[in-house]
Motif scaffolding. Structure first.
Motif, short mmCIF file in Angstrom:
data_model
loop_
_atom_site.label_atom_id
_atom_site.label_comp_id
_atom_site.label_asym_id
_atom_site.label_seq_id
_atom_site.Cartn_x
_atom_site.Cartn_y
_atom_site.Cartn_z
N ILE A 163 0.86 -1.18 0.00
CA ILE A 163 0.00 0.00 0.00
C ILE A 163 0.90 1.23 0.00
O ILE A 163 1.91 1.28 0.71
N TRP A 164 0.55 2.18 -0.85
CA TRP A 164 1.25 3.47 -0.89
C TRP A 164 0.37 4.51 -0.21
O TRP A 164 -0.80 4.67 -0.56
N ILE A 165 0.92 5.23 0.76
CA ILE A 165 0.19 6.27 1.49
C ILE A 165 0.95 7.58 1.36
O ILE A 165 2.12 7.67 1.77
N PRO A 166 0.33 8.62 0.79
CA PRO A 166 1.02 9.91 0.65
C PRO A 166 1.37 10.51 2.00
O PRO A 166 0.75 10.17 3.03
N SER A 167 2.33 11.40 2.03
CA SER A 167 2.73 12.06 3.27
C SER A 167 1.57 12.90 3.81
O SER A 167 0.78 13.46 3.05
N ARG B 80 0.35 11.10 -5.04
CA ARG B 80 -0.58 11.92 -4.26
C ARG B 80 -1.81 11.14 -3.80
O ARG B 80 -2.68 11.69 -3.12
N ASN B 81 -1.91 9.88 -4.21
CA ASN B 81 -3.10 9.08 -3.90
C ASN B 81 -2.72 7.76 -3.26
O ASN B 81 -1.58 7.29 -3.38
N VAL B 82 -3.69 7.17 -2.58
CA VAL B 82 -3.49 5.85 -1.96
C VAL B 82 -3.62 4.77 -3.03
O VAL B 82 -4.52 4.82 -3.86
N HIS B 83 -2.70 3.81 -3.00
CA HIS B 83 -2.73 2.69 -3.95
C HIS B 83 -2.48 1.39 -3.21
O HIS B 83 -1.62 1.33 -2.32
N VAL B 84 -3.21 0.34 -3.60
CA VAL B 84 -2.95 -1.01 -3.11
C VAL B 84 -2.82 -1.91 -4.32
O VAL B 84 -3.67 -1.89 -5.21
#
Length: 268
Positions: free
Chosen positions: A73-77, A107-111
């Motif tokens: 999962i990618w979570i922006p700062s 800039r967005n959440v990704h899974v």
């Protein structure tokens, strides 16, 4: 005096806001038996979490994202997030980046499921676990991972359960979550929402972006992942427990969501 709380090298300042005094551009934090406190928190580093074992739920912006084994999962700062899990053991690798590239992806959440190349890169990076001193190879390697993420993430994963803001729909979601083994009864759900079936279907889709049937499917698949993680059941038993009448129907549904076939977890 209250003890300072430290997560992944970040120190809590106040109100679950975490700061860091680490000067490195990026670093990685690995833990084999992750402990959850389920408190919402935020920090100014962007975060890439790889689930090596178990699974996690990330609660972000009124959505619940499932991150199963071998997903990231990618979570922006600066994005507040809360984490929960019922898995017996959760092993994670958390990458924290001070700066990112100028791309909408970051800039967005990704899974998304980790492709083999990215998995090998992530596992190789574990050799720098909790290293906060400067290391030229590490800096270049982590920058390569960061730069490649948009390409590895072909499309957003559907592993998210949206939470509607319309309070009339909360009893509907609660009912589906409690009775996922059974087929949808649109009339009963409409009654709980105090609206017509047509209005319920329209408003639910507008609020969540998915249909009632798709919501039910996601709940079933997410529950099946929890059951698979226990290692106690066969796939046929899991299929029945989450509401499917046959293993083939469950497998097809699971594959449509997860992009891979379900596999029984073997307890060693």
């Amino acid at each position: 005096m209250q003890n300072d709380i430290v997560k992944c090298g970040l120190r809590e300042q106040n109100n679950n806001q975490f700061v860091d005094t680490i000067e490195k551009e990026a670093y990685v934090w690995c833990e084999k038996d992750w402990k959850h406190d389920e408190q919402e928190h935020a920090h100014q580093r962007a975060q890439l979490t790889f689930v090596e074992e178990g699974y996690q739920y990330f609660h972000i912006d009124k959505k619940i994202y499932l991150v199963p084994r071998h997903h990231v999962i990618w979570i922006p700062s600066g994005k507040p997030h809360r984490i929960t899990s019922e898995a017996k053991t959760v092993s994670l690798m958390v990458f924290l980046f001070k700066n990112v590239f100028n791309d909408d992806f970051y800039r967005n959440v990704h899974v998304f499921a980790v492709p083999p190349v990215l998995k090998e890169m992530i596992l190789y990076a574990s050799k720098w676990n909790q290293l906060v001193k400067e290391d030229e190879e590490q800096d270049l390697f982590f920058k390569a991972i960061l730069k490649s993420l948009p390409n590895f993430c072909r499309e957003n994963s559907p592993l998210e359960i949206p939470v509607p803001s319309d309070i009339r729909l909360i009893p509907v979601c609660t009912s589906i979550n409690s009775n996922f083994k059974y087929s949808l009864n649109a009339d009963e759900l409409a009654e709980k929402a105090r609206m017509s079936v047509r209005s319920l279907q329209r408003i639910f889709k507008n609020e969540t972006g998915i249909t009632l049937q798709k919501y039910l499917q996601l709940v079933r698949i997410l529950k099946s992942i929890e059951l698979i993680d226990t290692g106690r059941y066969t796939l046929s038993e899991i299929a029945y427990q989450v509401g499917y009448q046959s293993l083939s129907a469950f497998t097809a549904s699971y594959q449509s969501v997860m992009k891979t076939k379900p596999k029984v977890k073997r307890i060693t």
